[in-house]
Design a protein around this motif. Structure first.
Motif, PDB file in Angstrom:
ATOM      1  N   TRP A 181       0.848  -1.241  -0.076  1.00 46.49           N
ATOM      2  CA  TRP A 181       0.146   0.021   0.106  1.00 46.49           C
ATOM      3  C   TRP A 181       0.925   1.223   0.121  1.00 46.49           C
ATOM      4  N   ASN A 182       2.015   1.235   0.791  1.00 50.56           N
ATOM      5  CA  ASN A 182       2.798   2.444   0.920  1.00 50.56           C
ATOM      6  C   ASN A 182       3.556   2.618  -0.625  1.00 50.56           C
ATOM      7  N   TRP A 183       3.931   1.518  -1.184  1.00 46.48           N
ATOM      8  CA  TRP A 183       4.417   1.559  -2.543  1.00 46.48           C
ATOM      9  C   TRP A 183       3.697   1.986  -3.466  1.00 46.48           C
ATOM     10  N   LEU A 184       2.573   1.577  -3.680  1.00 49.59           N
ATOM     11  CA  LEU A 184       1.491   1.557  -4.899  1.00 49.59           C
ATOM     12  C   LEU A 184       0.641   2.700  -4.688  1.00 49.59           C
ATOM     13  N   ALA A 185       0.161   3.278  -3.554  1.00 50.99           N
ATOM     14  CA  ALA A 185      -0.710   4.222  -3.413  1.00 50.99           C
ATOM     15  C   ALA A 185      -0.270   5.589  -3.750  1.00 50.99           C
TER      16      ALA A 185
ATOM     17  N   ALA B 177      -6.410  11.461  -2.284  1.00 46.92           N
ATOM     18  CA  ALA B 177      -6.881  10.742  -1.295  1.00 46.92           C
ATOM     19  C   ALA B 177      -7.781   9.555  -1.705  1.00 46.92           C
ATOM     20  N   ILE B 178      -8.569   9.862  -2.809  1.00 46.88           N
ATOM     21  CA  ILE B 178      -9.499   8.753  -3.199  1.00 46.88           C
ATOM     22  C   ILE B 178      -8.809   7.661  -3.775  1.00 46.88           C
ATOM     23  N   GLY B 179      -7.639   7.790  -4.462  1.00 42.03           N
ATOM     24  CA  GLY B 179      -6.460   6.777  -4.973  1.00 42.03           C
ATOM     25  C   GLY B 179      -5.952   5.834  -3.727  1.00 42.03           C
ATOM     26  N   THR B 180      -5.739   6.677  -2.749  1.00 38.19           N
ATOM     27  CA  THR B 180      -5.158   6.006  -1.467  1.00 38.19           C
ATOM     28  C   THR B 180      -6.089   4.952  -1.120  1.00 38.19           C
ATOM     29  N   ASP B 181      -7.272   5.523  -0.784  1.00 40.69           N
ATOM     30  CA  ASP B 181      -8.426   4.448  -0.354  1.00 40.69           C
ATOM     31  C   ASP B 181      -8.778   3.339  -1.186  1.00 40.69           C
ATOM     32  N   GLY B 182      -8.741   3.625  -2.633  1.00 39.82           N
ATOM     33  CA  GLY B 182      -8.985   2.743  -3.619  1.00 39.82           C
ATOM     34  C   GLY B 182      -7.957   1.739  -3.760  1.00 39.82           C
ATOM     35  N   THR B 183      -6.608   1.990  -3.846  1.00 41.70           N
ATOM     36  CA  THR B 183      -5.578   1.022  -3.652  1.00 41.70           C
ATOM     37  C   THR B 183      -5.613   0.250  -2.606  1.00 41.70           C
ATOM     38  N   PHE B 184      -5.914   0.588  -1.445  1.00 40.45           N
ATOM     39  CA  PHE B 184      -5.983  -0.081  -0.167  1.00 40.45           C
ATOM     40  C   PHE B 184      -7.080  -1.215  -0.241  1.00 40.45           C
TER      41      PHE B 184
ATOM     42  N   TRP C 136     -11.078  -6.989   3.251  1.00 43.86           N
ATOM     43  CA  TRP C 136     -10.380  -8.232   3.429  1.00 43.86           C
ATOM     44  C   TRP C 136     -11.297  -9.340   4.074  1.00 43.86           C
ATOM     45  N   PRO C 137     -11.824  -9.145   5.173  1.00 44.63           N
ATOM     46  CA  PRO C 137     -12.621 -10.492   5.639  1.00 44.63           C
ATOM     47  C   PRO C 137     -14.014 -10.718   5.012  1.00 44.63           C
ATOM     48  N   VAL C 138     -14.457  -9.624   4.183  1.00 41.32           N
ATOM     49  CA  VAL C 138     -15.832  -9.999   3.404  1.00 41.32           C
ATOM     50  C   VAL C 138     -15.262 -10.480   2.180  1.00 41.32           C
ATOM     51  N   ALA C 139     -13.998 -10.288   1.499  1.00 43.83           N
ATOM     52  CA  ALA C 139     -13.654 -11.076   0.246  1.00 43.83           C
ATOM     53  C   ALA C 139     -13.337 -12.438   0.763  1.00 43.83           C
ATOM     54  N   ALA C 140     -12.556 -12.615   1.921  1.00 39.40           N
ATOM     55  CA  ALA C 140     -12.195 -13.890   2.413  1.00 39.40           C
ATOM     56  C   ALA C 140     -13.589 -14.885   2.653  1.00 39.40           C
ATOM     57  N   MET C 141     -14.764 -14.341   3.293  1.00 40.40           N
ATOM     58  CA  MET C 141     -15.695 -15.103   3.573  1.00 40.40           C
ATOM     59  C   MET C 141     -16.460 -15.326   2.240  1.00 40.40           C
ATOM     60  N   LEU C 142     -16.575 -14.531   1.273  1.00 46.57           N
ATOM     61  CA  LEU C 142     -17.300 -14.858  -0.062  1.00 46.57           C
ATOM     62  C   LEU C 142     -16.539 -15.754  -0.848  1.00 46.57           C
ATOM     63  N   THR C 143     -14.845 -15.725  -0.548  1.00 48.98           N
ATOM     64  CA  THR C 143     -14.378 -16.642  -1.528  1.00 48.98           C
ATOM     65  C   THR C 143     -14.618 -18.194  -0.723  1.00 48.98           C
ATOM     66  N   GLN C 144     -14.275 -18.269   0.600  1.00 52.75           N
ATOM     67  CA  GLN C 144     -14.552 -19.403   1.167  1.00 52.75           C
ATOM     68  C   GLN C 144     -16.025 -20.181   1.034  1.00 52.75           C
TER      69      GLN C 144
ATOM     70  N   LEU D 161      -8.533  -2.554  -3.095  1.00 54.76           N
ATOM     71  CA  LEU D 161      -8.005  -3.324  -4.112  1.00 54.76           C
ATOM     72  C   LEU D 161      -7.202  -4.530  -3.572  1.00 54.76           C
ATOM     73  N   LEU D 162      -6.012  -3.762  -2.815  1.00 55.27           N
ATOM     74  CA  LEU D 162      -5.217  -4.829  -2.083  1.00 55.27           C
ATOM     75  C   LEU D 162      -5.813  -5.822  -0.990  1.00 55.27           C
ATOM     76  N   ALA D 163      -6.598  -5.067  -0.313  1.00 53.03           N
ATOM     77  CA  ALA D 163      -7.229  -6.039   0.593  1.00 53.03           C
ATOM     78  C   ALA D 163      -8.306  -7.156   0.125  1.00 53.03           C
ATOM     79  N   VAL D 164      -9.060  -6.724  -0.954  1.00 57.74           N
ATOM     80  CA  VAL D 164      -9.580  -7.767  -1.739  1.00 57.74           C
ATOM     81  C   VAL D 164      -8.816  -9.031  -1.998  1.00 57.74           C
ATOM     82  N   ALA D 165      -7.674  -8.579  -2.640  1.00 57.01           N
ATOM     83  CA  ALA D 165      -6.623  -9.421  -3.400  1.00 57.01           C
ATOM     84  C   ALA D 165      -6.057 -10.331  -2.210  1.00 57.01           C
ATOM     85  N   PHE D 166      -5.787  -9.685  -1.084  1.00 59.32           N
ATOM     86  CA  PHE D 166      -5.069 -10.438   0.086  1.00 59.32           C
ATOM     87  C   PHE D 166      -6.256 -11.437   0.590  1.00 59.32           C
ATOM     88  N   GLY D 167      -7.786 -11.049   0.535  1.00 61.95           N
ATOM     89  CA  GLY D 167      -8.520 -11.873   0.936  1.00 61.95           C
ATOM     90  C   GLY D 167      -8.648 -13.144   0.231  1.00 61.95           C
TER      91      GLY D 167
END
Length: 236
Positions: free
Chosen positions: A75-79, A101-108, A190-198, A110-116
């Motif tokens: 997040w620090n590298w890509l945002a 600011a919007i790009g910072t939140d959006g990057t976080f 992240w937790p929502v993406a993890a639950m749906l993926t499971q 997208l990364l959280a969904v990918a990690f989930g």
């Protein structure tokens, strides 16, 4: 006339003799019950299994949460960072119409969904089954990982004290503002993406439970058993 015959020892014909155990009453048979599925055989069998699943859930939640450090680094590298500039009196946005600011939140997010998705897929490949303890572990671990990634990204980013940073670089010099998460709701991505993926992986690839045996309804409606080979059925 002769007296009616009396059974031995004056006992009724339907009562058993002393010392004989009466036959046990017939228990109702459940046609849907699997063979060997008595209540005594399964009593207490869920305790060790549940304890093992809880231990595995705690380990999985901790491992998933540790992945949040990598989320913060990415997040620090890509945002996108917000450029600031100062004069001798105050600090201003260099680009007042910027959308960093919007790009910072959006990057976080997208990364959280990918990690989930990735962490859940890795856990599913390792265990190949679901269960409520596993889903809870993925959700709790994902939430902890998102919080850890948020704190790690801010710690690795520019200084949080904007006034001290502006004084350090000097007036008229552009510098990056602190990395902040404006929408705190992004932490649940992240937790929502993890639950749906499971749930999706369990529905598609998890082993199915064996179907119960079909009941045998032969002879329940007055049907006579088939005649043996080489014999004719009795005449009506």
């Amino acid at each position: 006339m002769t007296a009616p015959l009396t059974p031995h020892n004056n006992q009724p014909p339907h009562e058993p003799h002393d010392g004989e155990n009466p036959p046990p009453p017939d228990e109702p048979h459940d046609p849907w019950a699997a063979p060997g599925s008595g209540t005594g055989a399964t009593a207490g069998s869920g305790g060790p299994e549940l304890a093992r699943e809880l231990r595995e859930g705690v380990v999985i939640a901790l491992l998933v949460a540790v992945c949040g450090v990598l989320l913060g680094v990415l997040w620090n590298w890509l945002a996108p960072h917000t450029p600031l500039i100062s004069d001798t009196k105050a600090v201003y946005l260099k680009n007042t119409e910027g959308e960093e600011a919007i790009g910072t939140d959006g990057t976080f997010i997208l990364l959280a969904v990918a990690f989930g998705v990735l962490t859940t897929a890795a856990v599913f490949l390792f265990r190949r089954r679901g269960g409520i303890p596993l889903v809870v572990a993925l959700v709790v671990g994902g939430l902890l990982g998102a919080v850890l990634g948020w704190l790690t990204g801010m710690w690795l980013g520019p200084m949080a004290d904007v006034a001290a940073h502006a004084k350090q670089v000097g007036p008229g010099v552009t510098f990056d503002g602190p990395l902040r998460l404006g929408a705190k709701g992004a932490l649940v991505a992240w937790p929502v993406a993890a639950m749906l993926t499971q749930l999706a992986l369990t529905a598609l690839f998890a082993p199915r439970d064996p179907e119960p045996p079909h009941p045998d309804w032969s002879g329940q409606y007055g049907q006579e058993p088939p005649a043996a080979h080489g014999q004719e059925p009795p005449a009506a």
